[in-house]
Design an enzyme around this catalytic site. Structure first.
Site: not given
Ligand code: F6P
Length: 385
Positions: A14, A140-142, A186
Site C-alpha cells: 500500500g 507503512t502507515i501501520d 490492520r
Molecule cells: O497496510 C496499509 C493499509 O492501509 C492498512 O492499514 C489497511 O488495512 C490496508 O492497507 C488497506 O489495503 P487496500 O489499500 O488494499 O484497501
C-alpha cells in the site's frame, strides 16, 4: 568499482507519504556518491516480473520530495511467488519468480532495493534465497514492521488522523455527541494509539486490547456525569470486542494478506447508542491517511533510509533491511523480519502515558493488568483502564 554498479528499485504494498522521498534519496545517493546507474520497476514486483521499468536519473526524481504516493506505482497484490492471472473469470496463481530472476540478470543488476511493508519483505526474503541481492526499506502507515522503531509513512498518517480527531472535537462538543473515529492499521494499534493520544481522545480501542463494551459505555457516562457531555473514541480497524471477532470489510483473493478490515465502528456506535441512549456518529478515515505530502519527519527518515540502502549496496551488504533504532539508522537481515508483525506492547510508554491522561482502553484495570501479564491486585476493582 561502484561506477559499474547498476541497481533496481521498486515500491511495493500500500502506498504512503514518503515513498517518493526514498526514491529521490536512492537515485541521488547512487549517482552522487557512487556513480551507479538506477532503474525503477513499475507497480512493485509486477514490474520486475513483466520487465516493465524506467531508467532513473536525477531529473526523474526532481521535485518529488514533498509528493505523496509513488511515481513508480505500487501494488499490494503482485507476489512473484503467487502471481495472479485472470483466466476465464477465475484467478489462477503461478510462481513467476524464475522470470523475475531472469529479468534481474538480463538487466545486469547488482542489487534490488525493495521499499515496502511486511508483504514486500516476505517476498524479498524468498528472493534472497534465489540469489537476488535485495536490500529492504521499511514503509507503512501501520508502523507494524518488525525490527524498526518506526516506518516512514506513519508520522504523516498520524498527522492526518490527529487533524481529524481535532476537527471532530468541536462538532462532538457542539452536539453533545459521542464521535467515533476509525483509523487503518490492520492488526496493530499504533495509528489509533498515536492519534488518540495526540488528539486528546477519551477512549482508545486497539487490536491488542479487546474491549469490554460495558467499560466503554461507563467511561462515556462518567464523562457526562462530570459535565463533559461529549466523548471522542479513536478505534483501530483491527479492534474487537472481548470474545468477538475483527470486522472484515472484504476479501481480496489475489492479495498475499487477503483480509481487508474496516467497519468495526458501526458496530460500536450501535452498541454505545443502545446502552447509553447518547447520540453517536461514525467517521471512518480509510485511505485518507495514506495520502498527502509527507511530514518533515517522514521526509528526513525516508531520505536517510534511501541513502543508507544505497550505502549497503555499495558495501555489498545484501539481504539487509534498513531500520531505525532510537535515532540511529542500522540494518538487520530481511529473513529475521519477514512474516513478523510488530504490535503495540502493553508496556509501551505511549500506553502508559495515555493511562496517566485518564484515557480508557475499554477494559477494567484488572483486565488490563491480566493482559499485560502484570498480575491482578486486590484493590484494583472495576476502575476503567
Ligand atoms: O497496510 C496499509 C493499509 O492501509 C492498512 O492499514 C489497511 O488495512 C490496508 O492497507 C488497506 O489495503 P487496500 O489499500 O488494499 O484497501
Amino acid at each position: 568499482m561502484t561506477e559499474n554498479m547498476r541497481i533496481g528499485v521498486l515500491t511495493g504494498g500500500g502506498d504512503c507519504p514518503g515513498l517518493n522521498a526514498v526514491l529521490r534519496a536512492v537515485v541521488r545517493t547512487a549517482i552522487n556518491d557512487y556513480g551507479m546507474s538506477v532503474i525503477g520497476f513499475k507497480d512493485g514486483y509486477e514490474g520486475l516480473v513483466l520487465n516493465n521499468y524506467i531508467s532513473m536519473d536525477k531529473n526523474s526524481v526532481s521535485g518529488i520530495l514533498a509528493l505523496g504516493g509513488t511515481i513508480l506505482g505500487t501494488s499490494n497484490q503482485a507476489n512473484p511467488f503467487k502471481f495472479a492471472i485472470l483466466q476465464k473469470d477465475k484467478y489462477v496463481y503461478l510462481d513467476r519468480s524464475t522470470e523475475l530472476v531472469t529479468n534481474y540478470e538480463r538487466l545486469g543488476l547488482d542489487a534490488l532495493i525493495a521499499i515496502g511493508g511486511d508483504g514486500t519483505m516476505a517476498a524479498a526474503a524468498g528472493l534472497c534465497k534465489l540469489g537476488i541481492n535485495v536490500i529492504g526499506v521499511p514503509k507503512t502507515i501501520d508502523n507494524d514492521l518488525y525490527g524498526t522503531d518506526q516506518t516512514f509513512g506513519y508520522d504523516s498518517a498520524l498527522v492526518t488522523a490527529t487533524e481529524a480527531v481535532d476537527k471532530l472535537h468541536t462538532t462532538a462538543q457542539s452536539h453533545h455527541r459521542v464521535m467515533i473515529v476509525e483509523v487503518m492499521g490492520r492488526y496493530a494499534g499504533w495509528l489509533a494509539l498515536g492519534a488518540g493520544v495526540a488528539g486528546g481522545g477519551d477512549i482508545i480501542l486497539i487490536p491488542e486490547i479487546p474491549y469490554d463494551i460495558g467499560v466503554v459505555c461507563d467511561q462515556v457516562k462518567e464523562r457526562n456525569r462530570q459535565g463533559k457531555n461529549f466523548s471522542i473514541v479513536v478505534i483501530g480497524e483491527g479492534a474487537k470486542l472481548e470474545g468477538g471477532d475483527m470486522v472484515v470489510n472484504r476479501i481480496i483473493e489475489t492479495s498475499p494478506d487477503a483480509i481487508r478490515l474496516g467497519g468495526i465502528s458501526h458496530q460500536l456506535a450501535a452498541q454505545i447508542e443502545g446502552l447509553t441512549r447518547l447520540e453517536t456518529r461514525v467517521t471512518i478515515l480509510g485511505h485518507l491517511v495514506r495520502g498527502g505530502s509527507p511530514t518533515p519527519f517522514d521526509r528526513i527518515l525516508a531520505t536517510r533510509f534511501g541513502s543508507e540502502a544505497v550505502h549497503l549496496a555499495a558495501r555489498k551488504q545484501y539481504g539487509e533491511l534498513v531500520v531505525l533504532r532510537g535515532t540511529e539508522i542500522r540494518s538487520l537481515p530481511i529473513v529475521e523480519v519477514a512474516g513478523k508483525c510488530r504490535k503495540v506492547p502493553l508496556s509501551s510508554p505511549l500506553i502508559r502515558v495515555a493511562l496517566s491522561m485518564g484515557i480508557s482502553f475499554g477494559v477494567t484495570r484488572d483486565r488490563f493488568r491480566e493482559l499485560a501479564g502484570e498480575g491482578v491486585t486486590a484493590d484494583a476493582g472495576k476502575e476503567s483502564f
